[in-house]
Design an enzyme around this catalytic site. Sequence first.
Site, PDB file in Angstrom:
ATOM      1  CE1 TYR A 135      -3.640  -2.454   0.565  1.00  0.00           C
ATOM      2  CE2 TYR A 135      -4.642  -0.398   1.272  1.00  0.00           C
ATOM      3  CZ  TYR A 135      -4.768  -1.708   0.852  1.00  0.00           C
ATOM      4  OH  TYR A 135      -6.016  -2.260   0.738  1.00  0.00           O
ATOM      5  CE  LYS A 189       1.395 -17.604  -2.146  1.00  0.00           C
ATOM      6  NZ  LYS A 189       0.457 -18.754  -2.244  1.00  0.00           N
ATOM      7  CG  ASP A 221      -2.549 -20.018  -0.804  1.00  0.00           C
ATOM      8  OD1 ASP A 221      -1.988 -19.978   0.312  1.00  0.00           O
ATOM      9  OD2 ASP A 221      -2.124 -20.706  -1.749  1.00  0.00           O
ATOM     10  CG  ASP A 245      -8.213  -4.382   1.742  1.00  0.00           C
ATOM     11  OD1 ASP A 245      -9.155  -3.867   2.377  1.00  0.00           O
ATOM     12  OD2 ASP A 245      -8.145  -4.383   0.497  1.00  0.00           O
ATOM     13  CG  ASP A 249     -13.880  -6.502   2.521  1.00  0.00           C
ATOM     14  OD1 ASP A 249     -13.662  -5.718   3.473  1.00  0.00           O
ATOM     15  OD2 ASP A 249     -14.354  -6.138   1.426  1.00  0.00           O
TER      16      ASP A 249
HETATM   17  C1  IPM Z   1     -10.497  -0.743   4.009  1.00  0.00           C
HETATM   18  C2  IPM Z   1     -10.705  -0.192   2.618  1.00  0.00           C
HETATM   19  C3  IPM Z   1      -9.532   0.699   2.279  1.00  0.00           C
HETATM   20  C4  IPM Z   1      -8.286  -0.161   2.289  1.00  0.00           C
HETATM   21  C5  IPM Z   1      -9.665   1.467   0.966  1.00  0.00           C
HETATM   22  C6  IPM Z   1     -10.957   2.249   0.892  1.00  0.00           C
HETATM   23  C7  IPM Z   1      -8.487   2.379   0.747  1.00  0.00           C
HETATM   24  O1  IPM Z   1     -10.873  -1.216   1.704  1.00  0.00           O
HETATM   25  O2  IPM Z   1     -10.421   0.053   4.957  1.00  0.00           O
HETATM   26  O3  IPM Z   1     -10.422  -1.962   4.141  1.00  0.00           O
HETATM   27  O4  IPM Z   1      -7.959  -0.808   1.278  1.00  0.00           O
HETATM   28  O5  IPM Z   1      -7.615  -0.178   3.309  1.00  0.00           O
HETATM   29 MG    MG Z   2     -11.001  -3.130   2.574  1.00  0.00          MG
END
Ligand code: IPM
Ligand code: MG
Length: 354
Positions: A135, A189, A221, A245, A249
């Site tokens: 990032y 990884k 993975d 990230d 999710d």
């Molecule tokens: C998160 C989001 C952010 C990230 C984006 C919006 C920059 O996906 O907070 O997980 O990738 O960190």
């Molecule tokens: Mg995110």
Amino acid sequence: MKICVLPGDGIGPEITAEAVRVLNALDLKFEMEEALLGGCAVDATGNPYPEATQKLAQAADAVLLGAVGGPKWDSYPREQRPERGLLGIRKQLGLFANLRPAILYPELANASTLKPEVVAGLDILIVRELTGDIYFGQPRGIEMRDVDGKHQRFGFNTMHYTESEIRRILRVAFDAAKKRNKRVCSVDKMNVLECTQLWRDVAIEVGAEYPDVELSHMLVDNAAMQLVKNPKQFDVMVTGNMFGDILSDEASMLTGSIGMLPSASLDENNKGLYEPSHGSAPDIAGKGVANPLATILSAAMMLRYTFNQEAVAQRIEGAVKKVLAQGFRTGDIYESGMKRVGTREMGDAVLAVL
Ligand code: IPM
Ligand code: MG
């Protein structure tokens, strides 16, 4: 207790308004000031993280954030994308430790797409490194290069970590595990990426400082697969920015709705930025139907981590459990037979319990 409130874009203003109402209903004195971050800031000033916002955020003890981004800004140059504002504030405030709990509320067991027996009782904490990795890697860009005998566009980002960056986030994970079920799974990884071999080496070193916590390692993975196959095997998962990230999710959906999950991003001194794990949901923005609970629970995390008010944090979390038990549901977690409510009414229900 100074709070900088950054409602942001999309549903951001609606959900932060409810969290602010909850904070104001407590017997605590907060100083709150609002500022612009993300797309709304680009529209007003051309900068997703304007200087006025930087000043307020730096002076505050904590930041409460709604969400940033939306299709409107997709075509903007990269420096003007709302996401740049979020990355900018994380980096500038040194918020390297991102805590993303994934907890399944028993009342919402049916909201998960997984079988109830796979997710019942789920309580995972994902600890994501937030200010390093690919990032923030240098160099980065897209440029013309001569590669494979062809003058062509070449895109590149670089993954890198120092051992001190890895060590400090591993310590956060181990300290958290000590207060939970005493298990840390470090995700990397290392079979492909040298950078994450270093991650594993340092994880083992830090693990030696915590003999009472069990350390395991998993390739990312496999971790993605195991999260769906048997998520309850995990207590604390710790990983880098990019893998974190993605995995956070994934973990959030085990619980049925990303609309329920808070997050904290902390610096070395527990100054923090608190935001729901979900995005700005432009499709439902302005309709008053978004779920404010993740933001309200983020405010509870703020009380816990920045303001050391564990009892008050638990009061808010208890109130959220109670409104779920009372049957209040926003659209994202609605099932037939429940009371369908909008953003404001959900806030009202939490306030009524408090
Ligand atoms: C998160 C989001 C952010 C990230 C984006 C919006 C920059 O996906 O907070 O997980 O990738 O960190
Ligand atoms: Mg995110």
